[in-house]
Design a protein around this motif. Structure first.
Motif, PDB file in Angstrom:
ATOM      1  N   GLY A 130      13.956 -13.935  16.917  1.00 10.56           N
ATOM      2  CA  GLY A 130      14.987 -13.954  15.878  1.00 10.56           C
ATOM      3  C   GLY A 130      15.386 -15.403  15.948  1.00 10.56           C
ATOM      4  N   TYR A 131      16.201 -15.827  14.738  1.00 11.19           N
ATOM      5  CA  TYR A 131      16.471 -17.448  14.527  1.00 11.19           C
ATOM      6  C   TYR A 131      17.952 -17.355  14.065  1.00 11.19           C
ATOM      7  N   SER A 132      18.743 -18.388  14.554  1.00 13.42           N
ATOM      8  CA  SER A 132      20.049 -18.668  14.244  1.00 13.42           C
ATOM      9  C   SER A 132      19.845 -19.912  13.478  1.00 13.42           C
ATOM     10  N   ASN A 143      25.957 -21.653  14.103  1.00 10.82           N
ATOM     11  CA  ASN A 143      27.189 -20.887  14.691  1.00 10.82           C
ATOM     12  C   ASN A 143      26.683 -19.729  15.469  1.00 10.82           C
ATOM     13  N   GLY A 144      25.739 -19.443  15.965  1.00 11.01           N
ATOM     14  CA  GLY A 144      25.341 -18.495  16.803  1.00 11.01           C
ATOM     15  C   GLY A 144      24.877 -17.216  16.213  1.00 11.01           C
ATOM     16  N   LEU A 145      24.738 -17.105  14.928  1.00 10.03           N
ATOM     17  CA  LEU A 145      24.569 -15.943  14.245  1.00 10.03           C
ATOM     18  C   LEU A 145      23.019 -15.752  13.959  1.00 10.03           C
ATOM     19  N   PHE A 146      22.451 -14.754  14.448  1.00 13.57           N
ATOM     20  CA  PHE A 146      20.974 -14.568  14.501  1.00 13.57           C
ATOM     21  C   PHE A 146      20.553 -13.518  13.546  1.00 13.57           C
ATOM     22  N   GLU A 147      19.365 -14.032  12.877  1.00  8.68           N
ATOM     23  CA  GLU A 147      18.586 -12.881  11.865  1.00  8.68           C
ATOM     24  C   GLU A 147      17.514 -12.585  12.635  1.00  8.68           C
ATOM     25  N   PRO A 148      17.410 -11.449  12.849  1.00  6.71           N
ATOM     26  CA  PRO A 148      15.971 -10.794  13.482  1.00  6.71           C
ATOM     27  C   PRO A 148      14.807 -10.954  12.585  1.00  6.71           C
ATOM     28  N   GLY A 149      13.736 -11.142  13.157  1.00  9.54           N
ATOM     29  CA  GLY A 149      12.485 -11.017  12.525  1.00  9.54           C
ATOM     30  C   GLY A 149      12.194  -9.921  11.839  1.00  9.54           C
ATOM     31  N   THR A 162       9.971  -7.835  12.231  1.00  7.42           N
ATOM     32  CA  THR A 162       9.357  -6.750  12.893  1.00  7.42           C
ATOM     33  C   THR A 162      10.360  -6.514  14.030  1.00  7.42           C
ATOM     34  N   LEU A 163      11.472  -6.902  13.855  1.00  2.00           N
ATOM     35  CA  LEU A 163      12.524  -6.941  15.112  1.00  2.00           C
ATOM     36  C   LEU A 163      13.769  -6.057  14.550  1.00  2.00           C
ATOM     37  N   ARG A 164      14.431  -5.354  15.274  1.00  3.06           N
ATOM     38  CA  ARG A 164      15.719  -4.739  15.035  1.00  3.06           C
ATOM     39  C   ARG A 164      16.811  -4.799  16.291  1.00  3.06           C
ATOM     40  N   ILE A 165      17.807  -5.098  15.955  1.00  2.93           N
ATOM     41  CA  ILE A 165      18.792  -4.920  17.166  1.00  2.93           C
ATOM     42  C   ILE A 165      19.600  -3.746  16.892  1.00  2.93           C
ATOM     43  N   LEU A 166      19.800  -3.103  18.419  1.00  2.01           N
ATOM     44  CA  LEU A 166      20.830  -1.952  18.108  1.00  2.01           C
ATOM     45  C   LEU A 166      21.805  -2.582  19.335  1.00  2.01           C
ATOM     46  N   ILE A 167      23.124  -1.866  19.239  1.00  8.00           N
ATOM     47  CA  ILE A 167      23.894  -1.888  20.301  1.00  8.00           C
ATOM     48  C   ILE A 167      24.262  -0.744  21.130  1.00  8.00           C
ATOM     49  N   THR A 202      22.006  -8.669  11.261  1.00  5.49           N
ATOM     50  CA  THR A 202      22.400  -9.924  12.028  1.00  5.49           C
ATOM     51  C   THR A 202      23.194  -9.508  13.373  1.00  5.49           C
ATOM     52  N   PHE A 203      23.270 -10.379  14.241  1.00  7.18           N
ATOM     53  CA  PHE A 203      23.803 -10.200  15.505  1.00  7.18           C
ATOM     54  C   PHE A 203      24.153 -11.447  16.315  1.00  7.18           C
ATOM     55  N   TYR A 204      25.046 -11.324  17.224  1.00  9.97           N
ATOM     56  CA  TYR A 204      25.417 -12.453  17.838  1.00  9.97           C
ATOM     57  C   TYR A 204      25.175 -12.153  19.383  1.00  9.97           C
TER      58      TYR A 204
END
Length: 352
Positions: free
Chosen positions: A264-266, A269-275, A277-282, A332-334
């Motif tokens: 993922g790339y930001s 300001n620390g806000l990341f966008e996943p590639g 093929t990537l998914r972020i769950l919390i 998006t995620f931090y």
């Protein structure tokens, strides 16, 4: 990657690989569920883990119901899906710290790794041949099994630039290269990518770097990590220093780790966008089996679970020890820091 011709999973694996390369974002969930069923059947460690939770893979219909393998398993087991007939092309190993076990990620399909990582970068920044890539990764280059170095080596080769390269412990050489590029613009962007402590060392070198203002296409990217070389600092504090001393408006960041193929790339300001093929769950900090793929309360912090479809030959569903929260835009995620009882990681991201 060559699989045994008589193994029952060969056709399934090849079909999934083709879909990973060509899928559209709206098909992510369906593909992830199919990867899950494949890995539940043909990954011995993951299969045992699922069984210990008394989960029936055939009854899983939502991403939030998938069991996520704790990342610590990469320290104690070989995480492999499929009956692989050849040894791994390479084995990535986390840097860790002295006396701590390190994670090991066996790479059986280097072409998939290169394709996925390059595609994610290009979706964020454009073609690699539009860049001069200057990599300041001294602690990683001191090892020969870093996934970050592996990726950047590929990027440098694909850039086709005679000016691209690694800089180990010679910041003066790096500064001379940056001066040359500022005085001889050719329309290409300059990507200065570095581990946190090395970028701070460069900023604190006492050199007058006002010439960097002439590099209107300069991107400074922080990969995280103090490696015990400097005191731990807040990300905001680090980025304030770097923006001031390196004369850039924002500091970009990369989110990746030994156990992942995707990044993922930001863009600041620390806000990341996943590639793609990537998914972020919390996950809930008190109940790791309570997982959300979106959250109306964007201020709520939890553990980061990762779905990395490109981890086809290891495990695509990983429970990390990172803490994070969702951003406002979908996906998006931090990254807020790490759990207190987790190991200090080489690619550790600083607390916000």
């Amino acid at each position: 990657m060559a699989l045994q011709n008589n193994s029952p999973e060969t056709a399934i694996r090849d079909s999934l690989r083709d879909r990973i390369i060509t899928f559209k974002p709206e098909n992510f969930d369906d593909l992830a569920l199919d990867v899950f069923r494949y890995q539940a059947a043909f990954n011995p460690v993951y299969s045992q883990f699922i069984g210990a939770l008394n989960v029936d893979p055939n009854k899983i219909t939502r991403l939030t119901d998938i069991p996520f393998l704790p990342i610590q398993f990469f320290k104690t087991h070989t995480i492999r899906t499929g009956n692989v007939a050849v040894t791994a092309d390479t084995i990535f190993e986390s840097s860790g710290t002295t006396g701590l076990n390190t994670s090991r990620h066996h790479l059986y399909d280097p072409e998939l790794y290169k394709l996925v990582s390059e595609r994610i970068f290009q979706l964020n920044y454009g073609d690699l041949n539009r860049f001069h890539i200057l990599a300041l990764l001294p602690s990683y280059l001191e090892r020969n099994n870093s996934s970050l170095v592996y990726m950047v080596q590929h990027f440098i080769a694909r850039s086709g630039s005679e000016h691209s390269g690694f800089y180990l412990n010679n910041p003066q050489e790096l500064l001379e290269k940056l001066k040359f590029l500022s005085q001889n613009p050719d329309g290409k962007s300059v990507l200065l990518l570095g581990v946190t402590f090395a970028l701070l060392d460069l900023a604190d070198s006492g050199e007058n770097m006002s010439f960097l203002q002439n590099l209107d296409k300069l991107i400074v990217m922080d990969t995280g990590g103090m490696k015990g070389r400097r005191r731990e600092m807040l990300r905001e504090e680090v980025h304030d220093i770097l923006t001031q001393e390196l004369h850039v408006p924002v500091i970009h960041s990369e989110y990746g780790m030994t156990e992942l193929i995707s990044q993922g790339y930001s863009h600041g300001n620390g806000l990341f966008e996943p590639g793609n093929t990537l998914r972020i769950l919390i996950r809930d900090v008190n109940d790791p089996l309570t997982i959300s793929d979106h959250n109306p309360d964007k201020t709520k912090t939890g553990g980061i679970n990762v779905i990395d479809l490109a981890n086809l030959d290891s495990c695509a569903f990983i429970e990390t020890q990172d803490l994070g929260r969702f951003g406002d835009a979908p996906g998006t995620f931090y990254v807020m820091g790490r759990f207190d009882n987790s190991d200090i990681r080489g690619c550790n991201l600083m607390v916000l």
